[in-house]
Design an enzyme around this catalytic site. Sequence first.
Site, PDB file in Angstrom:
ATOM      1  N   HIS A 232      27.503 -42.682 -30.793  1.00 11.96           N
ATOM      2  CA  HIS A 232      28.944 -42.514 -30.636  1.00 11.96           C
ATOM      3  C   HIS A 232      29.749 -43.698 -31.158  1.00 11.96           C
ATOM      4  O   HIS A 232      30.987 -43.623 -31.214  1.00 11.96           O
ATOM      5  CB  HIS A 232      29.285 -42.233 -29.167  1.00 11.96           C
ATOM      6  N   SER A 256      32.734 -35.855 -29.215  1.00 19.03           N
ATOM      7  CA  SER A 256      31.643 -36.478 -28.467  1.00 19.03           C
ATOM      8  C   SER A 256      30.825 -35.401 -27.774  1.00 19.03           C
ATOM      9  O   SER A 256      31.296 -34.283 -27.560  1.00 19.03           O
ATOM     10  CB  SER A 256      32.196 -37.453 -27.431  1.00 19.03           C
ATOM     11  N   ASP A 257      29.603 -35.753 -27.411  1.00 18.57           N
ATOM     12  CA  ASP A 257      28.840 -34.876 -26.533  1.00 18.57           C
ATOM     13  C   ASP A 257      29.304 -35.136 -25.100  1.00 18.57           C
ATOM     14  O   ASP A 257      29.957 -36.142 -24.799  1.00 18.57           O
ATOM     15  CB  ASP A 257      27.339 -35.124 -26.690  1.00 18.57           C
ATOM     16  N   ALA A 258      28.957 -34.205 -24.210  1.00 17.20           N
ATOM     17  CA  ALA A 258      29.472 -34.248 -22.847  1.00 17.20           C
ATOM     18  C   ALA A 258      29.050 -35.529 -22.136  1.00 17.20           C
ATOM     19  O   ALA A 258      27.857 -35.842 -22.056  1.00 17.20           O
ATOM     20  CB  ALA A 258      28.991 -33.035 -22.068  1.00 17.20           C
TER      21      ALA A 258
END
Length: 958
Positions: A232, A256-258
Amino acid sequence: MSSPSVSATERLPFRDPALPLRKRVDDLLERLTPDERIAMLHQYAPAVPRLGVAAFRTGSEALHGVAWLGEATVFPQAVGLGATWDEELVREIGEATSVELRAFHHHREPLMAPGRGPISLQAWAPVLNLLRDPRWGRNEEGYAEDPVHTARLGEAFCRGLAGDDPDHLRAAPVLKHFLAYNNEDDRCTTSSGLRPRVLHEYDLAAFRPVVASGAATGAMAAYNLVNGRPCHVSPLIEAELRRWAEPTGYELFVVSDAEAPSNLVDPEHYFDDHAESHAAALKAGIDSFTDHGEDSATPVGRLREALERGLIDEADVHRAVRRQLELRFRLGEFDPDLDPYAGIGPEVIDSPEHRSLARRAATESVVLLKNTGLLPLDPARTPRVAVIGPLAGTLCEDWYSATLPYQVTVAAGLGAALGARGGEVVQEEGADRIALRSRTSRELLGKTAFDVVDWGRAMLTLRDVETGRYLSLKDDASLVADRELLKTWDVHETFRLEPAGDGAVLLRSVLTGRYAAVDPVDGRVAVTAETPETAERWQREVLRDGAAEARAAAEAADIAVVVLGNHPMVNGRETEDRVDTALPAGQEALLRAVTAVRPETALVVTSSYPYALDWADEHLPAVVWTSHGGQETGHALAEVLLGGAEPAGRLPQTWYRGEDPLPDPLDYDIISAGWTYQYHRAAPLYPYGHGLSYTAFTHRDLRLSQESITPDGSVEVTVTLANCGARTGSEVVQLYVRALDTRYEAPRLRLADFRKVRLEPGESRELTFELPAGRLAHWDVATGAFTVDPGGYEVLVARSAEDVVLTTPLTVTGTAPQPRVVVDRRTLTLDFDDHAAIAIVDVNRIGGDAVTPADPERPATLLFRSVDLTGAVRVDIEVARADGEAGEASLEILADGQELIRLAVPVTGDRYAWTTVGTELPGLASSGVLDGVHDLTLVLHGAFRLLAFRFGSTPAAD
């Protein structure tokens, strides 16, 4: 009638479809206040009523059909789509998925969160992570272990999602997960070590063509770290992803991912506070923060704090919001009257056309692994078929599938097809039926009996015989058999029965690790015991022997079809990798029991990943594989097993043998570890690209349009494919290339192109492939670019990576590569040719890669081949060493195995505090030892980081 304020809003420039897209985005962006802009950085972007801008949410799951929104068409898992090798079919599935997503977006208002906007048209799919390790828990989500294969199907799915309107998107595809994400265990803290060749030739190679084609509109960063730095905050987002997208005229919207933004501080400890971490992610290229669910206040508050502290500025916020707005314009949000997809109605969800497509996809994905003549089944000769196994009469949903609108199981599909031909199916699950009687209270657990299925590693489900529902662990630690389906993030329905002596067993929850106990006062059962000593001892009473029932069914039938495999929510799933590739012990035992009494047995493996089927391959006449194929699985398998359709699928990844020791799951260096068909040396059980047919194909007349090409040229490859069998069939013509006599460790062979061809009996077709020299390229660590070395190559036509049928030579002309120049030139240590016992780490939190010993107690080695050291009189190295590192640290430098110098490495105070250490080489230089070309070896002793080295031709200035 519109209010005056709304009318005025509609007259603003950003509402004018005649203006260029960029001008419309600029106009809307400038009208937003700073608070409105920063609020848009969260997954749930709020509405801006004064401008008539609706709320917007990023992300709908759409991996193999629309997910999480109720009933919708369920297509085969992505790995199953990979097995089709059919780009047009995958494009059609992407189209059907986006059409249904549009229907949910427009018509399923009850599913909309108040104030959070409609269901998102940003589709979080496809997954382009390569299937490097078959033990990966999310193996089902990827297409293939090969980057060309993956990119081709990924682009096709994206084009289906996006549609072909030049101005509007039907849905906005987001590529998952960038980058090198292929393990679940500790996924938020593990680092994937990618040397430059692996980075560019393998992991980036799956994403690059899809982004460059313009088919994708966004990407999602992965949970893991790469070379010690979280994805990230990776510089690769800007340096690679967005650079590839520039020629398309559109920017990528990166999400972004969770919870991953919070992970930068909490489990990863990469930053000291969340404001700093969120600022770094924004500056690295993350445009939308999927964090804290619908609680926008927390992540937005962190970003606002970062702005106040000067960690980001308004330009950083503008840049991210601009990308979101561009996407929203392309999705038709601000031009509903011009949106060509606005009229899609709810009737398309699970429509007859989509059911037919699901059936075709499931059929095309079936792979015939072995067949000595048992298949296709002849109902006239074998009218009675026993369909046996835990997956004979059930279909499974995975985490990213919709609710199945209906289920055609293998037994039901075969039963219908055989019934129409005068045959019949006898179904037998083969599960033991047991009762668990408390030795304390003498009561039966749940006052009922359970059917028990082994899903591997002794993970069992217990299904109530009377209701068909699964035993489930509740929040209060009680046990209730009330679950119809296994599909929750934390699976509460898996248990182990552990021997306790005297024939007793202990009942243990896989989720909590605790044991069932019985209250001595009221007899209530609760899963609260922390140790075996405090657990209840149960008497396991076998009411029905599942294997015996299966044997009886097989003996009474003409043929047996045993359906085994995995449950997608158990023992290998998101957050959980497999430890091996073995079939569940209970399932293997069931298969052997049936085969012992009915040698005419076909094994059907329904799974999200490969299994080691050594015994089955040796003893059974037929083995078939399909992924979890969705609602039409049973019809598809019936068609293939009975010969109504060809087994047209081919394996998208290698199926290794059981005794083949696989590399460490965290060793992402496919070259040195020996991953995938490209580098794995041991013969697999079933190779990448493998799949048999009911007909026979021949390949002939392989020829090239020219015998040699330049490094920037191309050649036409022509081959003739003929169906010399008696049935219509499909073949996947696989074109591979191989480099000969290389200066680098080249792949054994590498897929360059493929084409799926359907031919009638006796039909032949000449196929032509355009082979650019770039398909022969490797990443040259000396120049930092893709290079096509002059020399000899082979072009190969194959049925699989291990079944090459035709080969022809190809020569690349040009000047031979020169030795690597290291004198008066800075050389990054990451650009090695080979290595041993090193780890790749970050230079700092912003960018750069360095090396360090994987274990400070062991020396680590870097090899640089063909290095010209002529004129070197000095060497300087760039090192960092944190305070508190025990022992001494040094770098040993050797040329052709002879030590040149050994430099002590000082403590610099921090892992990111870099300094240069150097020394003169007067004696060596004057002796002429360094003149000419050598193999240079660097040996790292102790705990320190090494970034670069430089040999100088002049002594250091005083």
